[in-house]
Structures are given as C-alpha cells and as structure tokens.
Design an enzyme around this catalytic site. Structure first.
Site, PDB file in Angstrom:
ATOM      1  N   ASP A 140      -1.857  10.733  -4.748  1.00 19.70           N
ATOM      2  CA  ASP A 140      -2.443   9.485  -4.200  1.00 19.70           C
ATOM      3  C   ASP A 140      -3.766  10.038  -3.295  1.00 19.70           C
ATOM      4  OD1 ASP A 140      -1.334   7.402  -1.377  1.00 19.70           O
ATOM      5  OD2 ASP A 140      -3.185   8.260  -0.960  1.00 19.70           O
ATOM      6  N   ASP A 183      -7.515   9.934  -8.594  1.00 24.35           N
ATOM      7  CA  ASP A 183      -8.095   8.968  -8.288  1.00 24.35           C
ATOM      8  C   ASP A 183      -7.352   8.057  -9.559  1.00 24.35           C
ATOM      9  OD1 ASP A 183      -9.211   6.224  -8.424  1.00 24.35           O
ATOM     10  OD2 ASP A 183     -11.225   6.876  -8.649  1.00 24.35           O
ATOM     11  N   TYR A 218      -4.558  -9.332  -9.480  1.00 26.27           N
ATOM     12  CA  TYR A 218      -3.030  -8.586  -8.892  1.00 26.27           C
ATOM     13  C   TYR A 218      -2.427  -9.347  -9.896  1.00 26.27           C
ATOM     14  CZ  TYR A 218       0.564  -7.454  -6.166  1.00 26.27           C
ATOM     15  OH  TYR A 218       1.845  -6.236  -5.400  1.00 26.27           O
ATOM     16  N   LYS A 268       0.981  -7.466 -12.460  1.00 28.16           N
ATOM     17  CA  LYS A 268       2.384  -7.136 -12.794  1.00 28.16           C
ATOM     18  C   LYS A 268       2.631  -7.951 -13.052  1.00 28.16           C
ATOM     19  CE  LYS A 268       1.733  -4.568  -8.175  1.00 28.16           C
ATOM     20  NZ  LYS A 268       1.584  -3.320  -8.723  1.00 28.16           N
ATOM     21  N   VAL A 287       7.247  -7.908   1.970  1.00 28.99           N
ATOM     22  CA  VAL A 287       6.969  -6.339   2.092  1.00 28.99           C
ATOM     23  C   VAL A 287       6.128  -5.272   3.551  1.00 28.99           C
ATOM     24  CG1 VAL A 287       7.555  -3.547   2.049  1.00 28.99           C
ATOM     25  CG2 VAL A 287       9.137  -5.182   0.110  1.00 28.99           C
TER      26      VAL A 287
END
Length: 257
Positions: A41, A68, A160, A164, A193
């Site tokens: 993370d 990163d 984004y 995806k 979600v």
C-alpha cells in the site's frame, strides 16, 4: 485423465492497495481461507498495521509494505521483501487504484498519468516481477480489479474509465501469455461499493442517486467483492481464465432510472 492443478495451502498472495477498501477485504478473505498475505500500500504505516491485525486474527504469515505504484522502481525491492516474509508467492490481487473526478475540460497529462500508472500500468510489471514465483506454484492465479465503468463509461472520470477498460483487455492478453506457465488471470468489475473511494460521493449525493438503478437496491460491501476474488484464486476456479466477473448487484443490466 488429467486433473486440475492444485495450489499449496501455504501459497502467499500479494494484495496491492491492501490497507483499505476492496484490497483490505480481499486480504481478510484470503487470510481467513488460510492464505498468507502481503499487504502492499502507498501508506506504509497502514500496510504494517493491517498485516499485524491479519496475522493476529487469522494466524497466517502477513507482511505490510509501503510502495508507490505510480512508478515501477519499487517493485523489485517489494517482491524481495515479500519472498523473505512469506512461504511462497502464488497469487496477486491488484486492487490499488486512483480515481480523479476530473472531466475532459479540465484534464491534464499529469492527472491522466496519475490514474493510468497506478490502475493499469502497474499490473503487467507486477506480474512480470513474480512470474517465476507463480510458475513454480501450481494453481497460481492473478486478479485485476476493474470496474463497471469500463462498460458504462462515466464522463466525470475519463482516466479512471479508460484504466478499467484497459484492465479488462490487458487481463485477456496476460491470460494468454501466462497460461503457458499454468497461471490464470482474471478481472473482477465491482459496481457501487462502500469504500473510502466512493464514500465522498455517497455523502454528497446520497445513496438514492446510486441505488435507484441497482436491481438489488443497495450499495455493495467490499467483502462481497472479496468473496469473488477469493473464488478466482482458489482451485474451485481452476478452469476460469481471461474472464471478467461483474459484481454489481445488477447495475449494468438495469434499465431502471
């Protein structure tokens, strides 16, 4: 008769973005099934805290590492640290993600790259770095977290959405390649979600904006995505590869408005 390959119950899993949201839910679900986990993370402290909690709760080896993934320079070091901490590496979940609500009118190159580099570019280089590990462990698999935005599109988040959509196409290509090593690669596309990424939208717009279109009439929970990821990394999915599984409560198919 040839039987399906099985993975060792001790085979470890790398989960990127594993300190929160869908990534953390995946780490929990896998650890509950007895799989050692490496939490990667951006927030090193949160990764270490999550790993300690998982190790205490489920009694499996766990390590938390700060990395990163907007660049690839730290991958080799993180892989080495993971190999030292876990019995082996037999799976990858790429859940790390960035979503910037910047439309085309205001989008610049730096913003585009910030999203694409983490969400999409990191995935093939992660798999390249651990391909040998995966090949050594029969039944190995990887999952890339995509999104229903890849199908529906969203004018507010073009970077984004592109990342995806790219993930789904990339998974098909990587699955073709890694099948030579007996490694399966799949994508999971969540719908709406309840994650830290989505919470600001829920707070500002209200649940009804999202739930009115969802057939099941509610926001999904991270554990519901994690359950599908766990399946895809298990022997129960031994003949599933190059697939996209949509987990959206019936949003993509909905004609409600």
């Amino acid at each position: 008769m040839q039987t399906a390959a099985a993975h060792s119950p001790c085979t470890g899993v790398i989960v990127t973005g594993g300190a929160s949201g869908i990534g953390r839910a995946c780490a929990d679900a896998l650890a509950e099934a007895g799989r050692p986990v490496a939490i990667w993370d951006l927030r090193a402290v949160d990764a270490a805290r999550s790993a300690a909690d998982i190790a205490a709760r489920y009694g499996v080896p766990a390590v938390g590492l700060g990395i990163d993934l907007s660049g690839t320079a730290g991958i080799a070091e993180a892989v080495s640290a993971t190999r030292a901490a876990l019995p082996s590496i037999g799976a990858l979940v790429h859940a790390a993600g960035v979503s910037l609500a910047v439309s085309l009118a205001d989008l610049d190159v730096a913003q585009w790259d910030a999203v694409l580099n983490v969400n999409l570019r990191a995935f093939p280089f992660l798999l390249k770095a651990i391909r040998g590990d995966l090949a050594e462990n029969r039944g190995s698999a990887a999952v890339g977290i995509a999104s229903i935005n890849a199908t529906l599109g969203n004018w507010m988040v073009p970077a984004y959405t592109a990342s995806k959509g790219g993930m789904i196409s990339l998974v098909r290509s990587l699955a073709d390649d890694l099948a030579r090593d007996g490694v399966r690669v799949n994508a999971v596309s969540p719908g709406h979600v309840r994650t830290p990424m989505m919470q600001p939208g829920l707070d500002s717009l209200g649940h009804e904006v999202f739930t009115k279109r969802i057939l099941l009439g509610r926001i999904g929970e991270p554990r519901e995505i994690a359950a599908v990821v766990r399946f895809l990394l298990s022997d129960d999915a031994s003949y599933v590869t190059a697939a996209e599984i949509v987990v959206d409560g019936g949003t993509v198919s909905s004609q409600r408005s």
